[in-house]
Scaffold this motif. Sequence first.
Motif, PDB file in Angstrom:
ATOM      1  N   TYR A  73       0.807  -1.223   0.000  1.00  0.00           N
ATOM      2  CA  TYR A  73       0.000   0.000   0.000  1.00  0.00           C
ATOM      3  C   TYR A  73       0.845   1.280   0.000  1.00  0.00           C
ATOM      4  O   TYR A  73       0.334   2.348  -0.351  1.00  0.00           O
ATOM      5  CB  TYR A  73      -0.928   0.025   1.222  1.00  0.00           C
ATOM      6  N   GLY A  74       2.084   1.178   0.399  1.00  0.00           N
ATOM      7  CA  GLY A  74       2.903   2.372   0.574  1.00  0.00           C
ATOM      8  C   GLY A  74       3.008   3.235  -0.670  1.00  0.00           C
ATOM      9  O   GLY A  74       2.784   4.449  -0.624  1.00  0.00           O
ATOM     10  N   GLN A  75       3.353   2.623  -1.793  1.00  0.00           N
ATOM     11  CA  GLN A  75       3.533   3.391  -3.027  1.00  0.00           C
ATOM     12  C   GLN A  75       2.219   4.015  -3.489  1.00  0.00           C
ATOM     13  O   GLN A  75       2.192   5.135  -3.999  1.00  0.00           O
ATOM     14  CB  GLN A  75       4.112   2.494  -4.124  1.00  0.00           C
ATOM     15  N   VAL A  76       1.123   3.282  -3.307  1.00  0.00           N
ATOM     16  CA  VAL A  76      -0.184   3.799  -3.724  1.00  0.00           C
ATOM     17  C   VAL A  76      -0.545   5.037  -2.912  1.00  0.00           C
ATOM     18  O   VAL A  76      -0.963   6.073  -3.459  1.00  0.00           O
ATOM     19  CB  VAL A  76      -1.276   2.717  -3.555  1.00  0.00           C
ATOM     20  N   ILE A  77      -0.372   4.956  -1.600  1.00  0.00           N
ATOM     21  CA  ILE A  77      -0.704   6.088  -0.737  1.00  0.00           C
ATOM     22  C   ILE A  77       0.253   7.254  -0.982  1.00  0.00           C
ATOM     23  O   ILE A  77      -0.166   8.418  -1.014  1.00  0.00           O
ATOM     24  CB  ILE A  77      -0.705   5.652   0.739  1.00  0.00           C
ATOM     25  N   ALA A  78       1.533   6.950  -1.186  1.00  0.00           N
ATOM     26  CA  ALA A  78       2.505   8.012  -1.469  1.00  0.00           C
ATOM     27  C   ALA A  78       2.108   8.779  -2.726  1.00  0.00           C
ATOM     28  O   ALA A  78       2.224  10.014  -2.778  1.00  0.00           O
ATOM     29  CB  ALA A  78       3.900   7.427  -1.624  1.00  0.00           C
ATOM     30  N   SER A  79       1.633   8.066  -3.728  1.00  0.00           N
ATOM     31  CA  SER A  79       1.199   8.704  -4.971  1.00  0.00           C
ATOM     32  C   SER A  79      -0.046   9.558  -4.743  1.00  0.00           C
ATOM     33  O   SER A  79      -0.151  10.675  -5.263  1.00  0.00           O
ATOM     34  CB  SER A  79       0.912   7.642  -6.029  1.00  0.00           C
ATOM     35  N   ARG A  80      -0.972   9.059  -3.931  1.00  0.00           N
ATOM     36  CA  ARG A  80      -2.224   9.782  -3.669  1.00  0.00           C
ATOM     37  C   ARG A  80      -1.970  11.075  -2.876  1.00  0.00           C
ATOM     38  O   ARG A  80      -2.646  12.079  -3.098  1.00  0.00           O
ATOM     39  CB  ARG A  80      -3.191   8.894  -2.881  1.00  0.00           C
ATOM     40  N   ILE A  81      -1.031  11.039  -1.945  1.00  0.00           N
ATOM     41  CA  ILE A  81      -0.839  12.186  -1.053  1.00  0.00           C
ATOM     42  C   ILE A  81       0.153  13.210  -1.610  1.00  0.00           C
ATOM     43  O   ILE A  81       0.252  14.331  -1.109  1.00  0.00           O
ATOM     44  CB  ILE A  81      -0.379  11.714   0.355  1.00  0.00           C
ATOM     45  N   LYS A  82       0.840  12.867  -2.679  1.00  0.00           N
ATOM     46  CA  LYS A  82       1.854  13.764  -3.238  1.00  0.00           C
ATOM     47  C   LYS A  82       1.316  15.159  -3.550  1.00  0.00           C
ATOM     48  O   LYS A  82       1.953  16.160  -3.198  1.00  0.00           O
ATOM     49  CB  LYS A  82       2.468  13.142  -4.492  1.00  0.00           C
TER      50      LYS A  82
END
Length: 239
Positions: free
Chosen positions: A82-91
Amino acid sequence: MIEKRMGPFVFFDLGQTLISEWDFIAHFDAKFLELLNGFGARIDARNYRAVRDDIIRSRRIGHGSVSELIMEVCAVVLPAGYGQVIASRIKPEIKRGRKEFFRFADGAREVLESLSSKYELGIIANQSDDILDLLQEYEKYFKVKTISGVAHLKKPNPRIFQLALKEAGRQAGECIMVGDRLDTDICPANRLGMKTVRVRDSLFALQEPREECEYATGTVATLADVPQAIENIVAAWKQ
C-alpha cells in the motif's frame, strides 16, 4: 583561531530550523491519516502519532523524510503493497501544503538581523528548489544558499557541506552549522570540523545521540536562542 575581522560563517538548515513546519505537519498528518483509514488501517490520531514518533525516534527514515515516513508508517499499519499507492495519492497534498504552510519561524527575521550584523550567513538544506520562492524575502541575509534540489546532493553527504564551504570561501573550522537533526545536520558537520548548534523545536527532537559526532557543541530550545549559542561558541574560540 578564527580571524577576528571575519568571524565565523554561520550555516542554517531550513526545515524545522529557520522554517516552521508545524502547520504543514498538522496538514500532512490529517491527510495521511485519512488515506490510511480509507485503505483499511483503522487507526486513530493518537496511535498514528505514536507510530510516527517511534519511526522518527528509531531512525527508520533517512534524508527522504516525508516520503520515507509514508512508507514506514504504511509498513506498520497496512498490509504490504500500500505504501507506493498512498505516497502517490498524497503527493499533491504535500506539494500544496509546502506552498501554503511553510513559513519562516517566528522571530527568524530578528535572529537573522542580529547575526548578519556580525557574521556571514548561509544555508545548507535538503529541500526541493521550490523553497527558493520562500527564500526571496530573506535572500539579503545569505551569502551562500546550498539547496539539495539545486546542488543534486543531500545531507548527510559531506559533499554538500564541502560545496557550501567552497562557496563561502571558508574552512570547516571557521564555520558553525545550525540545524535540528542529529543525523543530517549535527553529525556530518561535526565530522568535518565545524561547530554545531542543535535546535530542539522540531519533531526530530525525538532523536537521541547514538555516537560521538551527534553531540552538538550547543543545544537550544528555540531559534530565538541561537544568537546566544553562537556567542558562546565564539567566546570559547577566542580563549
